[in-house]
Scaffold this motif. Structure first.
Motif, PDB file in Angstrom:
ATOM      1  N   LYS B  83       0.829  -1.206   0.000  1.00 45.40           N
ATOM      2  CA  LYS B  83       0.000   0.000   0.000  1.00 45.40           C
ATOM      3  C   LYS B  83       0.869   1.263   0.000  1.00 45.40           C
ATOM      4  O   LYS B  83       0.641   2.191  -0.777  1.00 45.40           O
ATOM      5  CB  LYS B  83      -0.895  -0.022   1.255  1.00 45.40           C
ATOM      6  CG  LYS B  83      -2.035   0.968   1.227  1.00 45.40           C
ATOM      7  CD  LYS B  83      -2.878   0.788   2.487  1.00 45.40           C
ATOM      8  CE  LYS B  83      -3.665   2.037   2.788  1.00 45.40           C
ATOM      9  NZ  LYS B  83      -4.305   1.974   4.108  1.00 45.40           N
ATOM     10  N   GLN B  84       1.853   1.278   0.871  1.00 46.43           N
ATOM     11  CA  GLN B  84       2.747   2.445   0.959  1.00 46.43           C
ATOM     12  C   GLN B  84       3.540   2.630  -0.336  1.00 46.43           C
ATOM     13  O   GLN B  84       3.794   3.752  -0.770  1.00 46.43           O
ATOM     14  CB  GLN B  84       3.722   2.286   2.133  1.00 46.43           C
ATOM     15  CG  GLN B  84       3.068   2.372   3.503  1.00 46.43           C
ATOM     16  CD  GLN B  84       2.549   3.761   3.849  1.00 46.43           C
ATOM     17  OE1 GLN B  84       2.869   4.749   3.187  1.00 46.43           O
ATOM     18  NE2 GLN B  84       1.724   3.842   4.870  1.00 46.43           N
ATOM     19  N   LEU B  85       3.940   1.485  -0.934  1.00 48.36           N
ATOM     20  CA  LEU B  85       4.723   1.536  -2.169  1.00 48.36           C
ATOM     21  C   LEU B  85       3.901   2.123  -3.308  1.00 48.36           C
ATOM     22  O   LEU B  85       4.390   2.948  -4.088  1.00 48.36           O
ATOM     23  CB  LEU B  85       5.202   0.126  -2.518  1.00 48.36           C
ATOM     24  CG  LEU B  85       6.310  -0.014  -3.543  1.00 48.36           C
ATOM     25  CD1 LEU B  85       7.522   0.819  -3.164  1.00 48.36           C
ATOM     26  CD2 LEU B  85       6.707  -1.477  -3.654  1.00 48.36           C
ATOM     27  N   GLN B  86       2.637   1.718  -3.364  1.00 50.57           N
ATOM     28  CA  GLN B  86       1.739   2.235  -4.401  1.00 50.57           C
ATOM     29  C   GLN B  86       1.577   3.748  -4.260  1.00 50.57           C
ATOM     30  O   GLN B  86       1.683   4.490  -5.239  1.00 50.57           O
ATOM     31  CB  GLN B  86       0.380   1.541  -4.264  1.00 50.57           C
ATOM     32  CG  GLN B  86      -0.501   1.706  -5.485  1.00 50.57           C
ATOM     33  CD  GLN B  86      -1.847   1.006  -5.319  1.00 50.57           C
ATOM     34  OE1 GLN B  86      -2.187   0.552  -4.232  1.00 50.57           O
ATOM     35  NE2 GLN B  86      -2.603   0.923  -6.376  1.00 50.57           N
ATOM     36  N   THR B  87       1.365   4.185  -3.039  1.00 51.56           N
ATOM     37  CA  THR B  87       1.238   5.629  -2.778  1.00 51.56           C
ATOM     38  C   THR B  87       2.526   6.357  -3.149  1.00 51.56           C
ATOM     39  O   THR B  87       2.495   7.421  -3.762  1.00 51.56           O
ATOM     40  CB  THR B  87       0.931   5.863  -1.276  1.00 51.56           C
ATOM     41  OG1 THR B  87      -0.193   5.079  -0.915  1.00 51.56           O
ATOM     42  CG2 THR B  87       0.658   7.322  -0.981  1.00 51.56           C
ATOM     43  N   ALA B  88       3.667   5.761  -2.805  1.00 52.46           N
ATOM     44  CA  ALA B  88       4.962   6.394  -3.077  1.00 52.46           C
ATOM     45  C   ALA B  88       5.202   6.536  -4.573  1.00 52.46           C
ATOM     46  O   ALA B  88       5.709   7.564  -5.037  1.00 52.46           O
ATOM     47  CB  ALA B  88       6.077   5.581  -2.433  1.00 52.46           C
ATOM     48  N   GLN B  89       4.811   5.496  -5.329  1.00 51.86           N
ATOM     49  CA  GLN B  89       5.016   5.549  -6.780  1.00 51.86           C
ATOM     50  C   GLN B  89       4.137   6.616  -7.424  1.00 51.86           C
ATOM     51  O   GLN B  89       4.565   7.302  -8.349  1.00 51.86           O
ATOM     52  CB  GLN B  89       4.754   4.178  -7.397  1.00 51.86           C
ATOM     53  CG  GLN B  89       5.897   3.214  -7.105  1.00 51.86           C
ATOM     54  CD  GLN B  89       5.575   1.787  -7.470  1.00 51.86           C
ATOM     55  OE1 GLN B  89       4.426   1.353  -7.384  1.00 51.86           O
ATOM     56  NE2 GLN B  89       6.589   1.037  -7.871  1.00 51.86           N
ATOM     57  N   GLN B 119      13.685   4.169 -12.927  1.00 51.12           N
ATOM     58  CA  GLN B 119      12.916   4.426 -11.710  1.00 51.12           C
ATOM     59  C   GLN B 119      11.735   3.519 -11.403  1.00 51.12           C
ATOM     60  O   GLN B 119      11.476   3.285 -10.231  1.00 51.12           O
ATOM     61  CB  GLN B 119      12.526   5.909 -11.604  1.00 51.12           C
ATOM     62  CG  GLN B 119      11.753   6.530 -12.751  1.00 51.12           C
ATOM     63  CD  GLN B 119      10.280   6.299 -12.653  1.00 51.12           C
ATOM     64  OE1 GLN B 119       9.796   5.871 -11.630  1.00 51.12           O
ATOM     65  NE2 GLN B 119       9.576   6.554 -13.736  1.00 51.12           N
ATOM     66  N   PRO B 120      11.043   2.898 -12.409  1.00 53.38           N
ATOM     67  CA  PRO B 120       9.931   2.051 -11.987  1.00 53.38           C
ATOM     68  C   PRO B 120      10.361   0.672 -11.458  1.00 53.38           C
ATOM     69  O   PRO B 120       9.540  -0.111 -11.035  1.00 53.38           O
ATOM     70  CB  PRO B 120       9.112   1.886 -13.275  1.00 53.38           C
ATOM     71  CG  PRO B 120       9.729   2.797 -14.283  1.00 53.38           C
ATOM     72  CD  PRO B 120      11.130   2.973 -13.860  1.00 53.38           C
ATOM     73  N   ASN B 121      11.634   0.389 -11.521  1.00 55.14           N
ATOM     74  CA  ASN B 121      12.103  -0.947 -11.191  1.00 55.14           C
ATOM     75  C   ASN B 121      12.182  -1.141  -9.678  1.00 55.14           C
ATOM     76  O   ASN B 121      13.243  -1.153  -9.068  1.00 55.14           O
ATOM     77  CB  ASN B 121      13.479  -1.153 -11.843  1.00 55.14           C
ATOM     78  CG  ASN B 121      13.950  -2.595 -11.670  1.00 55.14           C
ATOM     79  OD1 ASN B 121      13.197  -3.433 -11.176  1.00 55.14           O
ATOM     80  ND2 ASN B 121      15.173  -2.856 -12.055  1.00 55.14           N
ATOM     81  N   VAL B 122      11.037  -1.329  -9.064  1.00 56.34           N
ATOM     82  CA  VAL B 122      10.973  -1.416  -7.607  1.00 56.34           C
ATOM     83  C   VAL B 122      11.477  -2.750  -7.068  1.00 56.34           C
ATOM     84  O   VAL B 122      11.720  -2.883  -5.885  1.00 56.34           O
ATOM     85  CB  VAL B 122       9.533  -1.188  -7.088  1.00 56.34           C
ATOM     86  CG1 VAL B 122       9.095   0.228  -7.393  1.00 56.34           C
ATOM     87  CG2 VAL B 122       8.570  -2.197  -7.695  1.00 56.34           C
ATOM     88  N   HIS B 123      11.634  -3.756  -7.949  1.00 56.76           N
ATOM     89  CA  HIS B 123      12.094  -5.059  -7.473  1.00 56.76           C
ATOM     90  C   HIS B 123      13.614  -5.157  -7.467  1.00 56.76           C
ATOM     91  O   HIS B 123      14.166  -6.156  -7.022  1.00 56.76           O
ATOM     92  CB  HIS B 123      11.512  -6.174  -8.354  1.00 56.76           C
ATOM     93  CG  HIS B 123      10.014  -6.173  -8.330  1.00 56.76           C
ATOM     94  ND1 HIS B 123       9.306  -6.452  -7.189  1.00 56.76           N
ATOM     95  CD2 HIS B 123       9.101  -5.898  -9.285  1.00 56.76           C
ATOM     96  CE1 HIS B 123       8.000  -6.356  -7.447  1.00 56.76           C
ATOM     97  NE2 HIS B 123       7.851  -6.008  -8.708  1.00 56.76           N
ATOM     98  N   SER B 124      14.254  -4.123  -7.975  1.00 56.96           N
ATOM     99  CA  SER B 124      15.710  -4.156  -8.016  1.00 56.96           C
ATOM    100  C   SER B 124      16.285  -4.188  -6.606  1.00 56.96           C
ATOM    101  O   SER B 124      15.738  -3.601  -5.684  1.00 56.96           O
ATOM    102  CB  SER B 124      16.218  -2.916  -8.740  1.00 56.96           C
ATOM    103  OG  SER B 124      17.598  -2.791  -8.557  1.00 56.96           O
ATOM    104  N   GLN B 125      17.397  -4.884  -6.436  1.00 51.78           N
ATOM    105  CA  GLN B 125      18.079  -4.907  -5.147  1.00 51.78           C
ATOM    106  C   GLN B 125      18.943  -3.664  -4.957  1.00 51.78           C
ATOM    107  O   GLN B 125      19.413  -3.384  -3.866  1.00 51.78           O
ATOM    108  CB  GLN B 125      18.970  -6.155  -5.039  1.00 51.78           C
ATOM    109  CG  GLN B 125      18.186  -7.452  -4.989  1.00 51.78           C
ATOM    110  CD  GLN B 125      17.211  -7.511  -3.832  1.00 51.78           C
ATOM    111  OE1 GLN B 125      17.602  -7.321  -2.683  1.00 51.78           O
ATOM    112  NE2 GLN B 125      15.939  -7.758  -4.112  1.00 51.78           N
TER     113      GLN B 125
END
Lengths: 77, 130
Positions: B83-89, B119-125
């Protein structure tokens, strides 16, 4: 330390230094009191290590004031 | 130990917790002092003291954890992170749009094409610093 980087202390800076010395003093005393009552050798050792670091901090703050002494005006400006 | 010593002032855990709380407060005060310094040598001293006090606080926290004197905070739930990640994006996208509107797509921000592409690559380490 280069004297070109040395400017007279502002009143606010002096207050922060004094408050910081007070904080370090409190930390050192709390740690010394803890070292004095604990029966745990590990806790005792932790306290002694921390006391050493905070003593260095206090020395650095006092040194900072001493370094600025000569740049301070003797009359309000 | 304290369970056998009725004259103990406070338990080790309580005493160290007091020190830990004061270390946190001292870090904050050193940070404030650094930001409000005028003289470069004063700022440098407060910056150094901020970093060293932060190190001491971290060390004490780790040592207290090893002695079971500090309970780690509860884990964040996956759905709360989602939820927080969606808001942040959404915030990030709107922020980028705002910058593009205001700068007309010109300037250093628009030229940093390689950063935009990642920037959209939220799964990156890899950590992504704006």
């Amino acid at each position: 330390m280069h004297s070109a980087q040395m400017q007279p202390l502002s009143g606010k800076e002096l207050e922060y230094i004094a408050d910081s010395i007070s904080n370090e003093d409190l930390l050192i005393k709390q740690l010394a009191a803890t070292a004095g009552v604990t029966q745990n050798a590990t806790v005792h050792q932790i306290c002694l290590q921390q006391i050493s670091s905070h003593t260095h901090h206090m020395n650095a703050l006092i040194q900072l004031m001493q370094q600025h002494q000569q740049y301070a005006p003797t009359q309000p400006q | 130990m304290y369970a056998q010593n009725g004259s103990a002032f406070m338990a080790d855990e309580d005493l160290l917790n007091t020190v830990l709380a004061d270390l946190k407060r001292t870090v904050r005060e050193y940070t404030t002092a650094a930001t409000e310094s005028n003289c470069p040598s004063v700022r440098r001293t407060f910056t150094d003291l901020t970093m060293d006090t932060l190190r001491l606080q971290g060390e004490l926290y780790n040592q207290m954890s090893q002695l079971n004197m500090y309970t780690a905070p509860g884990k964040a739930l996956r759905q709360d992170i989602d939820k927080q990640l969606q808001t942040a994006q959404q915030t990030q996208t709107k922020c980028q749009q705002f910058v593009q509107q205001k700068t007309g797509g010109a300037g250093a921000y628009a030229q940093a094409g390689n950063i935009q592409a990642h920037q959209p690559n939220v799964h990156s380490q890899n950590p992504y610093y704006m």
